[in-house]
Write a protein that holds these residues in place. Structure first.
Motif, mmCIF file in Angstrom:
data_model
loop_
_atom_site.group_PDB
_atom_site.id
_atom_site.type_symbol
_atom_site.label_atom_id
_atom_site.label_comp_id
_atom_site.label_asym_id
_atom_site.label_seq_id
_atom_site.Cartn_x
_atom_site.Cartn_y
_atom_site.Cartn_z
ATOM 1 N N TRP A 311 0.846 -1.202 0.000
ATOM 2 C CA TRP A 311 0.000 0.000 0.000
ATOM 3 C C TRP A 311 0.877 1.248 0.000
ATOM 4 N N ASP A 315 -2.256 10.373 4.154
ATOM 5 C CA ASP A 315 -2.748 10.126 5.515
ATOM 6 C C ASP A 315 -4.199 10.580 5.703
ATOM 7 N N ARG A 320 -5.422 4.384 8.025
ATOM 8 C CA ARG A 320 -4.189 4.381 7.241
ATOM 9 C C ARG A 320 -2.965 4.529 8.155
ATOM 10 N N ALA A 336 3.752 -0.904 3.704
ATOM 11 C CA ALA A 336 2.841 0.241 3.627
ATOM 12 C C ALA A 336 3.574 1.483 4.108
ATOM 13 N N ILE A 372 -7.880 0.613 1.078
ATOM 14 C CA ILE A 372 -8.378 1.171 2.340
ATOM 15 C C ILE A 372 -8.917 2.572 2.063
ATOM 16 N N GLY A 374 -10.013 6.460 1.839
ATOM 17 C CA GLY A 374 -9.339 7.728 2.069
ATOM 18 C C GLY A 374 -10.329 8.632 2.788
#
Length: 505
Positions: A311, A315, A320, A336, A372, A374
């Motif tokens: 990933w 942020d 995340r 990540a 994931i 945002g």
């Protein structure tokens, strides 16, 4: 010594001579011009797209599909017009590395007829040359089909889209007059909105709010559609922000707002995201990441991919931060990192340092892609699905226009919203490699079938058509609206063969 050497050479020659008869051996890597398959919307004159496309499936002489690339230069494609000395057409043959090729071409002028030659070592492939009896219009040509049903038939649009049916079920009737008064009062001061009217296939707009730059995406798809097909007269509001707006319960007086993202606790009408929309309109144009380019850049073959979950991003959500923390604790399982800090700048020292941007195509060096949220849904999911990796998708209350058709464990591996089972799911994936490879391929096939440009145009048209049917008062060009002009095409104007809308009474 010479005797044994002779026997060795004889056996070697025998093996080489019979190699093509072995299943899965050399014969599989030699395509046959006669048996190879060619199909797709780019072979039909009436399917006008910013970048037209079709497919080639390499097939060997015994009728078996090749499952690995025979080489990216295997097929040669030429597109010519019999009455034009020069054709302004950009062609790309994209090797999908699985025995199939995606051919895309962008026309910069309109032609009387087109001949598409597909060659394998100077031999015509399948039914080549494919003849598009014209006129064959380029994207900039303003020549709408007056019948929406004829256009849908030409485009091979599906009868319905589940998300459209679901969204519009909340709106048995739509009152443009009432909405024109109430929606700006309710949302216009705090949100960024566009109020559109389509009348006689012309687009008019008025904006509300401070940040209205994203209007460009909606203007572009509306203008592109009206060049291709007569849209119904309609009046509607588009939310230009990230978050869906209509939070009232269906039992209350709800307002129809078009948004690029939906959620489980809002009632907005969902469209394809601005990102996917622009990638369709600008394919082979100013954008490099689109549903076609991804298919030619899916990384190494499955066995050679890195068995780590990957990933990169910014942020924009607490989870995340948790993901990066997990990666630090388990670097053998997760890679990540942040490429940008904006929302949690005070935590940069904890979760940094920032890493350099990675080409999206390099994501597919890894078997497992983490998707994931945002600020809302992560709009990269269509491109991740189109690759050759499996998607680990976070459970989310946000969704794009196609999520309703995705199935967990069939198209992707689900992970909990709090990422509590992420490590467990990665380990499961490592322990069930063949099963995971199948999920990756099913997800890839979904993207190929449902998220290409022709489907995006069909979705928008069907959405507008069904919405317009629900209007109970006449759509109007309101005070303060301005005409959205079609872009000029002075260099390569086209002559529309159809009777133009409004030309006759």
């Amino acid at each position: 010594v010479f005797f044994f050497l002779y026997i060795y050479i004889y056996i070697l020659r025998t093996i080489m001579a019979n190699l093509h008869e072995l299943p899965g051996a050399q014969a599989d890597s030699v395509p046959s011009a006669a048996k190879t398959l060619v199909w797709g919307p780019g072979l039909e004159a009436n399917i006008v797209l910013p970048a037209r496309f079709f497919y080639i499936q390499a097939v060997d002489s015994s009728g078996r599909n090749l499952t690995a690339s025979p080489g990216e230069k295997t097929f040669e494609v030429k597109i010519v017009s019999p009455v034009e000395e020069f054709t302004r057409i950009w062609i790309q043959v994209l090797d999908r590395q699985d025995g199939s090729f995606l051919v895309r071409y962008r026309m910069y002028a309109t032609y009387t007829d087109l001949y598409i030659h597909i060659l394998l070592k100077n031999k015509h492939v399948a039914n080549s040359p494919f003849i598009l009896n014209g006129p064959v219009y380029h994207e900039g040509c303003d020549c709408p089909q007056s019948s929406g049903s004829v256009w849908e038939t030409h485009m091979h649009c599906p009868q319905s889209f589940p998300q459209i049916d679901r969204d519009l079920a909340l709106y048995a009737s739509v009152d443009p007059e009432r909405n024109a008064q109430e929606i700006p009062q309710r949302f216009g001061q705090r949100q960024s909105l566009c109020h559109y009217t389509v009348k006689s296939n012309k687009v008019y707009v008025k904006t509300f709010g401070e940040h209205v730059g994203f209007r460009i995406f909606m203007d572009s798809i509306l203008l592109s559609l009206t060049r291709k097909v007569q849209l119904p007269d309609m009046e509607f509001f588009v939310n230009l922000g990230d978050w869906p707006l209509e939070k009232r319960k269906p039992t209350e007086k709800i307002h129809p707002i078009f948004s690029w993202c939906g959620s489980n606790n809002t009632r907005d009408i969902v469209m394809p995201t601005y990102d996917l929309t622009e990638s369709v309109l600008e394919t082979m144009g100013r954008v490099s990441l689109d549903m076609m380019s991804v298919q030619a850049n899916t990384g190494p073959p499955w066995p050679e991919k890195n068995a780590t979950a990957f990933w990169r991003g910014r942020d924009s959500r607490q989870e995340r931060l948790e993901l990066v923390k997990l990666s630090r604790a388990h670097p053998n399982m997760i890679d990540a990192a942040f490429t940008n800090f904006f929302f949690f700048k005070h935590d940069e020292s904890l979760y940094g340092p920032l890493v350099k941007h990675v080409s999206f195509f390099d994501f597919f060096k890894y078997k497992y892609q983490i998707n994931i949220d945002g600020t809302v849904a992560a709009y990269r999911l269509p491109y991740l699905l189109a690759g050759d990796s499996v998607v680990l998708k976070q459970d989310s209350s946000y969704y794009e226009h196609f999520y309703n058709e995705l199935r967990p464990w069939e198209h992707y591996i689900p992970i909990r919203a709090d990422l509590g089972d992420l490590l467990e799911k990665i380990q499961w994936a490592r322990d069930h490699d063949e099963e995971v490879k199948k999920i990756a391929l099913t997800g890839q096939q979904f993207a190929r079938n449902h998220l290409m440009g022709d489907r995006v145009f069909c979705y928008y048209y069907k959405l507008f058509q069904e919405y317009a049917k629900r209007q109970v008062t006449e759509p109007n060009i309101r005070e303060g609206m301005e005409l959205v002009e079609q872009p000029s095409d002075d260099l390569f104007p086209c002559s529309c063969h159809r009777t133009r809308v409004g030309d006759t009474k």
